[in-house]
Design an enzyme around this catalytic site. Sequence first.
Site, PDB file in Angstrom:
ATOM      1  N   ARG A  47      26.855 -40.742  10.461  1.00 46.78           N
ATOM      2  CA  ARG A  47      26.084 -42.070  11.018  1.00 46.78           C
ATOM      3  C   ARG A  47      26.618 -42.382  12.472  1.00 46.78           C
ATOM      4  N   LYS A 107      34.327 -38.830 -17.365  1.00 43.05           N
ATOM      5  CA  LYS A 107      35.546 -38.224 -16.929  1.00 43.05           C
ATOM      6  C   LYS A 107      36.353 -38.504 -18.039  1.00 43.05           C
ATOM      7  N   GLY A 110      39.063 -34.600 -13.152  1.00 42.96           N
ATOM      8  CA  GLY A 110      38.309 -36.052 -13.307  1.00 42.96           C
ATOM      9  C   GLY A 110      38.245 -36.685 -12.066  1.00 42.96           C
ATOM     10  N   SER A 111      38.561 -37.835 -11.799  1.00 43.96           N
ATOM     11  CA  SER A 111      38.417 -38.849 -10.669  1.00 43.96           C
ATOM     12  C   SER A 111      39.327 -40.107 -11.090  1.00 43.96           C
ATOM     13  N   SER A 112      39.496 -40.511  -9.949  1.00 43.86           N
ATOM     14  CA  SER A 112      40.376 -42.102  -9.919  1.00 43.86           C
ATOM     15  C   SER A 112      39.797 -43.105 -10.506  1.00 43.86           C
ATOM     16  N   CYS A 113      38.314 -43.072 -10.553  1.00 45.78           N
ATOM     17  CA  CYS A 113      37.529 -44.033 -11.018  1.00 45.78           C
ATOM     18  C   CYS A 113      37.679 -44.161 -12.651  1.00 45.78           C
ATOM     19  N   TYR A 121      29.775 -42.661 -14.850  1.00 51.06           N
ATOM     20  CA  TYR A 121      30.531 -41.330 -14.359  1.00 51.06           C
ATOM     21  C   TYR A 121      31.974 -41.629 -15.095  1.00 51.06           C
ATOM     22  N   TRP A 124      28.645 -50.096   5.061  1.00 46.32           N
ATOM     23  CA  TRP A 124      28.388 -50.804   3.861  1.00 46.32           C
ATOM     24  C   TRP A 124      29.349 -51.628   3.375  1.00 46.32           C
ATOM     25  N   LEU A 143      37.955 -37.721  -2.175  1.00 45.90           N
ATOM     26  CA  LEU A 143      38.307 -36.377  -1.265  1.00 45.90           C
ATOM     27  C   LEU A 143      37.460 -36.383  -0.178  1.00 45.90           C
ATOM     28  N   HIS A 191      31.619 -23.492  -7.728  1.00 44.15           N
ATOM     29  CA  HIS A 191      32.166 -23.016  -6.701  1.00 44.15           C
ATOM     30  C   HIS A 191      31.703 -23.060  -5.249  1.00 44.15           C
ATOM     31  N   HIS A 224      29.825 -39.809  -0.395  1.00 42.04           N
ATOM     32  CA  HIS A 224      30.910 -40.667  -0.161  1.00 42.04           C
ATOM     33  C   HIS A 224      31.073 -41.127   1.126  1.00 42.04           C
TER      34      HIS A 224
HETATM   35  N1  LIG Z   1      34.378 -35.540  -3.631  1.00 40.62           N
HETATM   36  C1  LIG Z   1      34.963 -36.495  -4.313  1.00 40.62           C
HETATM   37  O1  LIG Z   1      35.739 -37.509  -3.423  1.00 40.62           O
HETATM   38  C2  LIG Z   1      35.747 -36.426  -5.717  1.00 40.62           C
HETATM   39  C3  LIG Z   1      35.261 -35.405  -6.522  1.00 40.62           C
HETATM   40  N2  LIG Z   1      36.095 -35.289  -7.711  1.00 40.62           N
HETATM   41  C4  LIG Z   1      35.742 -34.422  -8.782  1.00 40.62           C
HETATM   42  O2  LIG Z   1      35.985 -33.161  -8.306  1.00 40.62           O
HETATM   43  C5  LIG Z   1      34.918 -32.062  -8.562  1.00 40.62           C
HETATM   44  C6  LIG Z   1      34.279 -31.511  -7.733  1.00 40.62           C
HETATM   45  O3  LIG Z   1      33.620 -32.410  -6.723  1.00 40.62           O
HETATM   46  P1  LIG Z   1      32.939 -31.927  -5.342  1.00 40.62           P
HETATM   47  O4  LIG Z   1      33.417 -30.535  -5.111  1.00 40.62           O
HETATM   48  O5  LIG Z   1      33.367 -33.210  -4.578  1.00 40.62           O
HETATM   49  O6  LIG Z   1      31.469 -31.943  -5.702  1.00 40.62           O
HETATM   50  P2  LIG Z   1      30.236 -31.105  -5.304  1.00 40.62           P
HETATM   51  O7  LIG Z   1      29.083 -31.906  -5.279  1.00 40.62           O
HETATM   52  O8  LIG Z   1      30.772 -30.749  -3.946  1.00 40.62           O
HETATM   53  O9  LIG Z   1      30.501 -29.739  -5.957  1.00 40.62           O
HETATM   54  C7  LIG Z   1      29.915 -29.949  -7.538  1.00 40.62           C
HETATM   55  C8  LIG Z   1      29.251 -28.512  -7.838  1.00 40.62           C
HETATM   56  O10 LIG Z   1      28.991 -28.337  -9.415  1.00 40.62           O
HETATM   57  C9  LIG Z   1      27.668 -28.101  -9.355  1.00 40.62           C
HETATM   58  N3  LIG Z   1      27.005 -28.616 -10.354  1.00 40.62           N
HETATM   59  C10 LIG Z   1      26.664 -29.640 -10.693  1.00 40.62           C
HETATM   60  N4  LIG Z   1      25.894 -29.755 -11.660  1.00 40.62           N
HETATM   61  C11 LIG Z   1      25.657 -28.553 -12.261  1.00 40.62           C
HETATM   62  C12 LIG Z   1      25.385 -27.874 -13.427  1.00 40.62           C
HETATM   63  N5  LIG Z   1      24.618 -28.555 -14.226  1.00 40.62           N
HETATM   64  N6  LIG Z   1      25.299 -26.560 -13.786  1.00 40.62           N
HETATM   65  C13 LIG Z   1      26.002 -25.756 -12.940  1.00 40.62           C
HETATM   66  N7  LIG Z   1      26.880 -26.217 -11.596  1.00 40.62           N
HETATM   67  C14 LIG Z   1      26.542 -27.581 -11.422  1.00 40.62           C
HETATM   68  C15 LIG Z   1      27.140 -28.132  -8.019  1.00 40.62           C
HETATM   69  O11 LIG Z   1      26.114 -27.342  -7.787  1.00 40.62           O
HETATM   70  P3  LIG Z   1      24.632 -27.675  -7.255  1.00 40.62           P
HETATM   71  O12 LIG Z   1      25.039 -28.281  -5.900  1.00 40.62           O
HETATM   72  O13 LIG Z   1      23.897 -26.495  -7.041  1.00 40.62           O
HETATM   73  O14 LIG Z   1      24.017 -28.603  -8.195  1.00 40.62           O
HETATM   74  C16 LIG Z   1      28.048 -28.152  -7.055  1.00 40.62           C
HETATM   75  O15 LIG Z   1      28.341 -26.982  -6.550  1.00 40.62           O
HETATM   76  C17 LIG Z   1      34.217 -32.917  -9.592  1.00 40.62           C
HETATM   77  O16 LIG Z   1      34.591 -32.723 -10.898  1.00 40.62           O
HETATM   78  C18 LIG Z   1      34.162 -34.081  -8.953  1.00 40.62           C
HETATM   79  O17 LIG Z   1      34.067 -35.265 -10.149  1.00 40.62           O
HETATM   80  C19 LIG Z   1      36.731 -36.333  -8.050  1.00 40.62           C
HETATM   81  C20 LIG Z   1      37.304 -37.358  -7.227  1.00 40.62           C
HETATM   82  C21 LIG Z   1      36.729 -37.296  -5.878  1.00 40.62           C
HETATM   83  C1  LIG Z   2      35.143 -40.832  -5.497  1.00 41.08           C
HETATM   84  C2  LIG Z   2      34.815 -41.952  -6.021  1.00 41.08           C
HETATM   85  O1  LIG Z   2      33.412 -42.192  -5.314  1.00 41.08           O
HETATM   86  C3  LIG Z   2      32.617 -43.430  -5.707  1.00 41.08           C
HETATM   87  O2  LIG Z   2      33.552 -44.580  -5.523  1.00 41.08           O
HETATM   88  P1  LIG Z   2      33.910 -45.382  -4.122  1.00 41.08           P
HETATM   89  O3  LIG Z   2      35.272 -44.875  -4.076  1.00 41.08           O
HETATM   90  O4  LIG Z   2      33.376 -46.618  -4.072  1.00 41.08           O
HETATM   91  O5  LIG Z   2      33.299 -44.232  -3.213  1.00 41.08           O
HETATM   92  P2  LIG Z   2      32.456 -44.315  -1.748  1.00 41.08           P
HETATM   93  O6  LIG Z   2      33.051 -43.116  -0.956  1.00 41.08           O
HETATM   94  O7  LIG Z   2      30.859 -44.055  -2.147  1.00 41.08           O
HETATM   95  O8  LIG Z   2      32.504 -45.620  -1.097  1.00 41.08           O
HETATM   96  C4  LIG Z   2      33.796 -46.459  -0.938  1.00 41.08           C
HETATM   97  C5  LIG Z   2      33.742 -47.794  -0.166  1.00 41.08           C
HETATM   98  O9  LIG Z   2      32.940 -47.196   1.296  1.00 41.08           O
HETATM   99  C6  LIG Z   2      32.028 -48.272   1.330  1.00 41.08           C
HETATM  100  N1  LIG Z   2      30.968 -47.726   2.367  1.00 41.08           N
HETATM  101  C7  LIG Z   2      30.915 -48.046   3.565  1.00 41.08           C
HETATM  102  N2  LIG Z   2      29.857 -47.412   4.094  1.00 41.08           N
HETATM  103  C8  LIG Z   2      29.474 -46.626   3.482  1.00 41.08           C
HETATM  104  C9  LIG Z   2      28.496 -45.553   3.210  1.00 41.08           C
HETATM  105  O10 LIG Z   2      27.768 -45.467   4.358  1.00 41.08           O
HETATM  106  N3  LIG Z   2      28.398 -44.526   2.333  1.00 41.08           N
HETATM  107  C10 LIG Z   2      29.282 -44.960   1.328  1.00 41.08           C
HETATM  108  N4  LIG Z   2      29.128 -44.148  -0.028  1.00 41.08           N
HETATM  109  N5  LIG Z   2      30.279 -45.877   1.114  1.00 41.08           N
HETATM  110  C11 LIG Z   2      30.300 -46.700   1.844  1.00 41.08           C
HETATM  111  C12 LIG Z   2      31.479 -48.612   0.164  1.00 41.08           C
HETATM  112  O11 LIG Z   2      30.727 -49.702   0.077  1.00 41.08           O
HETATM  113  C13 LIG Z   2      32.818 -48.708  -0.848  1.00 41.08           C
HETATM  114  O12 LIG Z   2      33.511 -49.987  -0.593  1.00 41.08           O
HETATM  115  C14 LIG Z   2      32.547 -43.385  -7.256  1.00 41.08           C
HETATM  116  O13 LIG Z   2      31.246 -43.909  -7.302  1.00 41.08           O
HETATM  117  C15 LIG Z   2      33.046 -42.302  -7.779  1.00 41.08           C
HETATM  118  O14 LIG Z   2      32.122 -41.413  -7.898  1.00 41.08           O
HETATM  119  C16 LIG Z   2      34.350 -41.665  -7.422  1.00 41.08           C
HETATM  120  O15 LIG Z   2      34.972 -41.208  -8.182  1.00 41.08           O
END
Ligand SMILES: NC(=O)C1=CN([C@@H]2O[C@H](COP(=O)(O)OP(=O)(O)OC[C@H]3O[C@@H](n4cnc5c(N)ncnc54)[C@H](OP(=O)(O)O)[C@@H]3O)[C@@H](O)[C@H]2O)C=CC1
Ligand SMILES: C[C@H]1O[C@H](OP(=O)(O)OP(=O)(O)OC[C@H]2O[C@@H](n3cnc4c(=O)[nH]c(N)nc43)[C@H](O)[C@@H]2O)[C@@H](O)[C@@H](O)C1=O
Length: 318
Positions: free
Chosen positions: A183, A136, A102-105, A132, A198, A162, A8, A175
Amino acid sequence: MRVYVAGHRGMVGGAILRKLQARGIETLTRTHAELDLTDQKAVTEFMAAERPDAVVLAAAKVGGIQANNTFPAQFIYENLMIEANVIHQAYAAGVARLLFLGSSCIYPKLAPQPMAEDALLTGTLEPTNEPYAIAKIAGIKLCESYNRQYGTDYRSVMPTNLYGPGDNFHPQNSHVLPAMLRRFHEAVQSGAPEVVVWGTGTPMREFLHVDDMAEASLFVMDLDRAAYEANTQPMLSHINVGTGQDVTIAELARMVAEVTGFTGEIRFDSSKPDGTPRKLMDVGRLRDMGWQASIALRDGIAETYRWFLDNAAELREA
Ligand SMILES: NC(=O)C1=CN([C@@H]2O[C@H](COP(=O)(O)OP(=O)(O)OC[C@H]3O[C@@H](n4cnc5c(N)ncnc54)[C@H](OP(=O)(O)O)[C@@H]3O)[C@@H](O)[C@H]2O)C=CC1
Ligand SMILES: C[C@H]1O[C@H](OP(=O)(O)OP(=O)(O)OC[C@H]2O[C@@H](n3cnc4c(=O)[nH]c(N)nc43)[C@H](O)[C@@H]2O)[C@@H](O)[C@@H](O)C1=O
């Protein structure tokens, strides 16, 4: 009705918690420090003592392309452990309903675009995030297996990339969208003439605002079981969540430059990995069930930038 939101304090878990609370639903939370979800004994005791009615599993080891590539052991180990512990102990404690994020990956690197749910397990994964992705996929299969063997109602949503308030803005581990916002902002502050992005700028990504993601999560949670099962299959039970539209990383960089007021040069560093060339979600399944995203990317980036400016002093460090 009492819902345990795992994760949360994260971006998605936080948005889901706010929506549940706004609806007046009782919630249950534990910080990572209070409950390490990789700890089987601790999770067993927690679930047995609390017995929530439903669980949202939004806790995970999460990061961008470089974090995934640098810490693969942590990404596979921690995510497998969190999922196995939470899903099994939810079942053992009699939790009727669970939503796994989960995730689109999970889809193959070169899956046909847009990627429909049935593209799962049809090809080789993108190497930068394979560990990862495997974790998932295991999460989806845990939910399906418990449903098939024990009759539980555990559902899975697969979000596209997201972004939004509460994101991780770490310069290396985050991300792309939060990394760019930070940046470009810092370049404006320092008067730097260029910003490095990147990769080649050609990969395409789809971006969904976290408030839309939270809405979609509750929409899927709320569906009655017959409706969920009518739109899924027992061994293909996950649902894509996205906007159905994508942009190139170069286009994204230009949007972020505009929002942050950066007018210098954008340089692409092709020594950094591009990752998957494209991963556009087919969101037809969710749309047919009655949900679609509503926050436009440009508006969402501007709102996230305002959040970043308001919270820059207290950003997360991981
Ligand atoms: N962000 C994105 O672009 C995407 C996210 N998702 C999925 O959505 C979900 C949420 O992601 P998001 O909110 O972005 O991630 P965050 O990193 O913002 O949040 C993840 C949370 O999980 C907690 N957490 C991690 N490890 C543990 C552990 N061992 N025990 C208890 N708590 C833990 C973290 O706490 P702490 O920080 O204290 O470790 C944090 O609060 C995940 O399942 C992710 O894979 C899917 C696709 C894209
Ligand atoms: C949500 C998804 O997130 C990850 O996958 P990804 O989609 O590749 O995510 P990304 O956001 O890190 O990058 C997207 C694109 O963007 C480019 N890029 C440019 N400049 C920066 C930069 O400064 N930072 C990052 N991170 N990427 C950059 C980067 O090179 C790439 O081409 C998974 O590992 C996996 O965890 C997953 O599920």
